[in-house]
Write a protein that holds these residues in place. Structure first.
Motif, PDB file in Angstrom:
ATOM      1  N   ALA A  52       0.848  -1.189   0.000  1.00  0.00           N
ATOM      2  CA  ALA A  52       0.000   0.000   0.000  1.00  0.00           C
ATOM      3  C   ALA A  52       0.887   1.244   0.000  1.00  0.00           C
ATOM      4  N   PRO A  53       0.532   2.274  -0.742  1.00  0.00           N
ATOM      5  CA  PRO A  53       1.422   3.437  -0.891  1.00  0.00           C
ATOM      6  C   PRO A  53       1.629   4.237   0.385  1.00  0.00           C
ATOM      7  N   ASN A  54       0.734   4.116   1.361  1.00  0.00           N
ATOM      8  CA  ASN A  54       0.849   4.931   2.578  1.00  0.00           C
ATOM      9  C   ASN A  54       1.049   4.066   3.820  1.00  0.00           C
ATOM     10  N   SER A  55       1.825   2.988   3.678  1.00  0.00           N
ATOM     11  CA  SER A  55       1.968   2.045   4.790  1.00  0.00           C
ATOM     12  C   SER A  55       3.240   2.251   5.598  1.00  0.00           C
ATOM     13  N   ASP A  56       3.917   3.375   5.421  1.00  0.00           N
ATOM     14  CA  ASP A  56       5.149   3.613   6.175  1.00  0.00           C
ATOM     15  C   ASP A  56       4.829   4.205   7.551  1.00  0.00           C
ATOM     16  N   LYS A  57       4.057   3.475   8.316  1.00  0.00           N
ATOM     17  CA  LYS A  57       3.645   3.926   9.649  1.00  0.00           C
ATOM     18  C   LYS A  57       4.125   2.922  10.692  1.00  0.00           C
ATOM     19  N   GLU A  58       4.222   3.386  11.939  1.00  0.00           N
ATOM     20  CA  GLU A  58       4.709   2.554  13.027  1.00  0.00           C
ATOM     21  C   GLU A  58       3.550   1.963  13.813  1.00  0.00           C
ATOM     22  N   LEU A  59       3.723   0.705  14.241  1.00  0.00           N
ATOM     23  CA  LEU A  59       2.693   0.023  15.008  1.00  0.00           C
ATOM     24  C   LEU A  59       2.404   0.754  16.318  1.00  0.00           C
ATOM     25  N   VAL A  60       3.448   1.212  16.999  1.00  0.00           N
ATOM     26  CA  VAL A  60       3.272   1.885  18.289  1.00  0.00           C
ATOM     27  C   VAL A  60       2.400   3.130  18.122  1.00  0.00           C
ATOM     28  N   ASP A  61       2.669   3.922  17.087  1.00  0.00           N
ATOM     29  CA  ASP A  61       1.909   5.153  16.870  1.00  0.00           C
ATOM     30  C   ASP A  61       0.452   4.859  16.542  1.00  0.00           C
ATOM     31  N   GLU A  62       0.218   3.881  15.682  1.00  0.00           N
ATOM     32  CA  GLU A  62      -1.152   3.573  15.278  1.00  0.00           C
ATOM     33  C   GLU A  62      -1.964   3.013  16.445  1.00  0.00           C
ATOM     34  N   LYS A  63      -1.354   2.174  17.283  1.00  0.00           N
ATOM     35  CA  LYS A  63      -2.081   1.667  18.451  1.00  0.00           C
ATOM     36  C   LYS A  63      -2.428   2.789  19.412  1.00  0.00           C
ATOM     37  N   LEU A  64      -1.536   3.730  19.578  1.00  0.00           N
ATOM     38  CA  LEU A  64      -1.786   4.845  20.483  1.00  0.00           C
ATOM     39  C   LEU A  64      -2.903   5.740  19.962  1.00  0.00           C
ATOM     40  N   MET A  65      -2.877   6.071  18.677  1.00  0.00           N
ATOM     41  CA  MET A  65      -3.887   6.964  18.112  1.00  0.00           C
ATOM     42  C   MET A  65      -5.258   6.307  18.029  1.00  0.00           C
ATOM     43  N   ASN A  66      -5.303   4.980  17.919  1.00  0.00           N
ATOM     44  CA  ASN A  66      -6.578   4.275  17.788  1.00  0.00           C
ATOM     45  C   ASN A  66      -6.990   3.567  19.073  1.00  0.00           C
ATOM     46  N   ASN A  67      -6.255   3.826  20.177  1.00  0.00           N
ATOM     47  CA  ASN A  67      -6.577   3.218  21.461  1.00  0.00           C
ATOM     48  C   ASN A  67      -6.704   1.700  21.325  1.00  0.00           C
ATOM     49  N   CYS A  68      -5.651   1.096  20.778  1.00  0.00           N
ATOM     50  CA  CYS A  68      -5.704  -0.315  20.409  1.00  0.00           C
ATOM     51  C   CYS A  68      -4.537  -1.068  21.053  1.00  0.00           C
ATOM     52  N   GLY A  69      -4.394  -0.936  22.367  1.00  0.00           N
ATOM     53  CA  GLY A  69      -3.279  -1.562  23.059  1.00  0.00           C
ATOM     54  C   GLY A  69      -3.294  -3.069  23.029  1.00  0.00           C
ATOM     55  N   THR A  70      -4.485  -3.685  22.933  1.00  0.00           N
ATOM     56  CA  THR A  70      -4.585  -5.149  22.952  1.00  0.00           C
ATOM     57  C   THR A  70      -4.335  -5.778  21.590  1.00  0.00           C
ATOM     58  N   GLU A  71      -4.295  -4.973  20.537  1.00  0.00           N
ATOM     59  CA  GLU A  71      -4.127  -5.461  19.158  1.00  0.00           C
ATOM     60  C   GLU A  71      -5.242  -6.416  18.752  1.00  0.00           C
ATOM     61  N   ALA A  72      -6.444  -6.203  19.288  1.00  0.00           N
ATOM     62  CA  ALA A  72      -7.589  -7.016  18.880  1.00  0.00           C
ATOM     63  C   ALA A  72      -7.907  -6.736  17.417  1.00  0.00           C
ATOM     64  N   LEU A  73      -8.370  -7.764  16.697  1.00  0.00           N
ATOM     65  CA  LEU A  73      -8.612  -7.629  15.269  1.00  0.00           C
ATOM     66  C   LEU A  73      -9.663  -6.570  14.966  1.00  0.00           C
ATOM     67  N   VAL A  74     -10.708  -6.483  15.797  1.00  0.00           N
ATOM     68  CA  VAL A  74     -11.747  -5.473  15.570  1.00  0.00           C
ATOM     69  C   VAL A  74     -11.195  -4.070  15.757  1.00  0.00           C
ATOM     70  N   CYS A  75     -10.088  -3.959  16.482  1.00  0.00           N
ATOM     71  CA  CYS A  75      -9.457  -2.661  16.694  1.00  0.00           C
ATOM     72  C   CYS A  75      -8.405  -2.371  15.622  1.00  0.00           C
ATOM     73  N   MET A  76      -7.745  -3.422  15.131  1.00  0.00           N
ATOM     74  CA  MET A  76      -6.707  -3.231  14.114  1.00  0.00           C
ATOM     75  C   MET A  76      -7.295  -3.014  12.722  1.00  0.00           C
ATOM     76  N   ALA A  77      -8.497  -3.559  12.488  1.00  0.00           N
ATOM     77  CA  ALA A  77      -9.105  -3.438  11.159  1.00  0.00           C
ATOM     78  C   ALA A  77      -9.293  -1.984  10.728  1.00  0.00           C
ATOM     79  N   PRO A  78      -9.797  -1.085  11.604  1.00  0.00           N
ATOM     80  CA  PRO A  78      -9.930   0.322  11.172  1.00  0.00           C
ATOM     81  C   PRO A  78      -8.599   0.963  10.785  1.00  0.00           C
ATOM     82  N   ILE A  79      -7.504   0.500  11.382  1.00  0.00           N
ATOM     83  CA  ILE A  79      -6.192   1.027  10.997  1.00  0.00           C
ATOM     84  C   ILE A  79      -5.900   0.679   9.540  1.00  0.00           C
TER      85      ILE A  79
END
Length: 409
Positions: A69-96
Motif C-alpha cells: 500500500a502506498p501509505n503504509s510507512d507507519k509505526e505500530l506503536v503510533d497507530e495503536k496509540l492513536m486508535n486506542n488499540c493496546g490489545t491489538e484485537a482484530l476489531v481494533c486493528m481493522a480500522p487502521i
C-alpha cells in the motif's frame, strides 16, 4: 449521428480503462513498523527497523500475491496509540488498515529472550477482520544480526504462501490484448504486458488482440504453487497462413465486432452479418436510458400524487388554507401537519418537475433507440415497422394527482 458516435466512443474508452485498472491490480497490504518489546536498547531498535524494511521490500518486489500500500510507512506503536488499540484485537486493528486503504494488514514485534530474539509477525484480512497465518519463532542472535532481511523474507513467505502461481504474459507486436484463462477474461495488457495470478493446476491460456486483424492465440499451461512464469506470445495476422495447433482465428459466430458501448459497434452480430459494424451499441444504450427514465417518471408521478394529497389535506380539513405556493394555519389543532406543509409543498414541486423531466428524457431516448433499430433494419434489408411510442402525462387537480402511461406498440 456524430454526437451519438462520440458519446459511445467516450463510454467505451471509460469502461475499458476501468476494466484494465481493476483486472491488473493486486490486493494491497500495509506493513506497520515492527515494535520493540522490553528494553529499548539501540541494537534491538536497529534490528526491528531492519525487519520492517525487509518485510516491505518483499511486498514491493511484485512477485508475491500482494502489492505494498502506498501509505503504509507507519509505526505500530503510533497507530495503536492513536486508535486506542493496546490489545491489538482484530476489531481494533481493522480500522487502521481501512484508514490506510489496505486489503491486508501486517504487524509484529521483536523481544529479547534467553536464546535470542522472539519475532512475532501477524497478518489479517481487513474487510472481514479475520486472522491469517502468524509467524512466531525464536531466532538466534547471530541470524537476526547477520541477516535480518533473510529472516523477514522467511517470515513473509511463510505467511503469504498461496496455491497460485504468477504468470506474466508478454505479447509481441500488439500493445493491447485481452488475456483469458479457461475462457474467463483476466485483464488487458498494457504495452503488451500483463501479470496475473493463476490457481495451481492445468489451464488453457488464450490471448485476443483488441485490434482487429489478428488471430487468437492459445496455449496449455501447467501451474504449480509459487510459480513465476513468463509466457512470450507472438500473434499472427489473420490473413497469414499458419498451420500450428496453438493459433486459431476467433469464432465468427461468437466473437463480436468492436468493443464496449458502441466502440466499433458491438451488437453481438457475427462478423459477416450486414449491419454488424458501427452504431449497434448506441441503440442498446438509448434503450436502457429509456427504460430507466420511464421508471423514474412513474416513481416521480407517484411521489407527486402522494405529496399533493398530503398538501391538500390541510385545506380540506377546514383548519387551514393551503396551496402549492402558500399555506397558513387557522387553528392550532392542525399545527403538526401545518408545520409539515412546507415539506409536502417542496416534494410536490420537485416530484412534478422530475416527472415532466423524466417523461421528456424517456420520450427522447425511445426516439433515439427506435431510430438506431430502424437503421439496422434498413441496413439488413428487412422491412420497417412502426416505431414504438411512449407517453407519460402528469395529471394534477385540486383533489389529487397522478399520471397516465401510454404505449403505442
Amino acid at each position: 449521428m456524430r454526437a451519438r458516435s462520440m458519446g459511445s466512443l467516450g463510454l467505451g474508452l471509460l469502461l475499458l480503462a476501468m476494466m484494465t485498472s481493476v483486472a491488473s491490480a493486486k490486493p494491497k497490504i500495509a506493513i506497520l513498523g515492527v515494535e520493540v518489546i522490553g528494553s529499548l536498547d539501540p541494537e534491538q531498535v536497529k534490528l526491528a527497523k531492519a525487519l520492517t524494511t525487509g518485510l516491505r521490500e518483499r511486498a514491493s518486489a511484485g512477485t508475491g500475491p500482494y502489492e505494498l500500500a502506498p501509505n503504509s510507512d507507519k509505526e505500530l506503536v503510533d497507530e495503536k496509540l492513536m486508535n486506542n488499540c493496546g490489545t491489538e484485537a482484530l476489531v481494533c486493528m481493522a480500522p487502521i488498515g481501512l484508514a490506510m486503504r489496505a486489503d491486508f494488514l501486517m504487524w509484529g514485534k521483536i523481544e529479547k529472550v534467553d536464546k535470542g530474539y522472539h519475532v512475532t509477525i501477524k497478518l489479517m484480512r481487513v474487510a472481514t477482520k479475520l486472522p491469517l497465518p502468524t509467524f512466531s519463532e525464536i531466532i538466534s542472535v547471530s541470524d537476526v544480526k547477520n541477516d535480518p532481511k533473510g529472516v523477514a523474507k522467511r517470515a513473509y513467505s511463510a505467511m503469504t504462501a498461496t496455491d497460485e502461481g504468477s504468470v506474466t504474459v508478454r505479447v509481441a507486436k500488439v500493445d493491447r490484448a485481452t488475456v483469458y484463462i479457461d475462457d474467463q477474461p483476466k485483464g488487458t495488457t498494457s504495452s503488451g504486458v500483463l501479470t496475473i495470478q493463476v490457481p495451481e493446476g492445468k489451464h488453457r491460456l488464450a490471448v485476443v488482440a483488441t485490434e482487429k486483424g489478428w488471430q487468437r492465440y492459445e496455449e496449455e499451461l501447467s501451474i504449480n504453487a509459487g510459480d513465476q512464469r513468463n509466457i512470450p506470445v507472438e500473434l499472427t495476422r489473420a490473413d497469414a497462413q499458419n498451420g500450428g495447433t496453438t493459433v486459431k482465428p476467433p469464432d465468427p459466430g461468437t466473437q463480436p465486432v468492436g468493443g464496449v458501448g458502441g466502440v466499433g459497434g458491438s451488437t453481438g452480430m457475427p462478423r459477416d452479418t450486414p449491419g454488424g459494424g458501427g452504431g449497434g451499441g448506441g441503440g442498446s444504450g438509448w434503450s436502457t436510458v429509456a427504460v430507466g427514465a420511464t421508471v423514474l417518471a412513474v416513481v416521480s408521478a407517484g411521489g407527486f400524487a402522494v405529496s399533493w394529497w398530503k398538501l391538500s389535506k390541510v385545506g380540506n380539513e377546514g383548519n387551514s388554507t393551503s396551496g402549492l405556493f402558500s399555506y397558513s394555519c387557522l387553528t392550532t389543532d392542525m399545527r403538526p401537519e401545518c408545520d409539515s406543509a412546507d415539506m409536502y409543498r417542496n416534494i410536490t414541486i420537485g416530484t412534478g418537475i422530475g416527472a415532466v423531466a423524466m417523461t421528456g428524457l424517456a420520450a427522447f431516448a425511445f426516439y433515439k433507440a427506435s431510430g438506431a433499430k430502424e437503421q439496422r433494419r434498413q441496413a439488413n434489408g428487412r422491412s420497417t415497422r412502426p416505431r414504438r411510442q411512449l407517453a407519460v402525462t402528469p395529471v394534477m387537480s385540486a383533489s389529487g394527482g397522478g399520471a397516465t402511461l401510454r404505449f403505442d406498440w
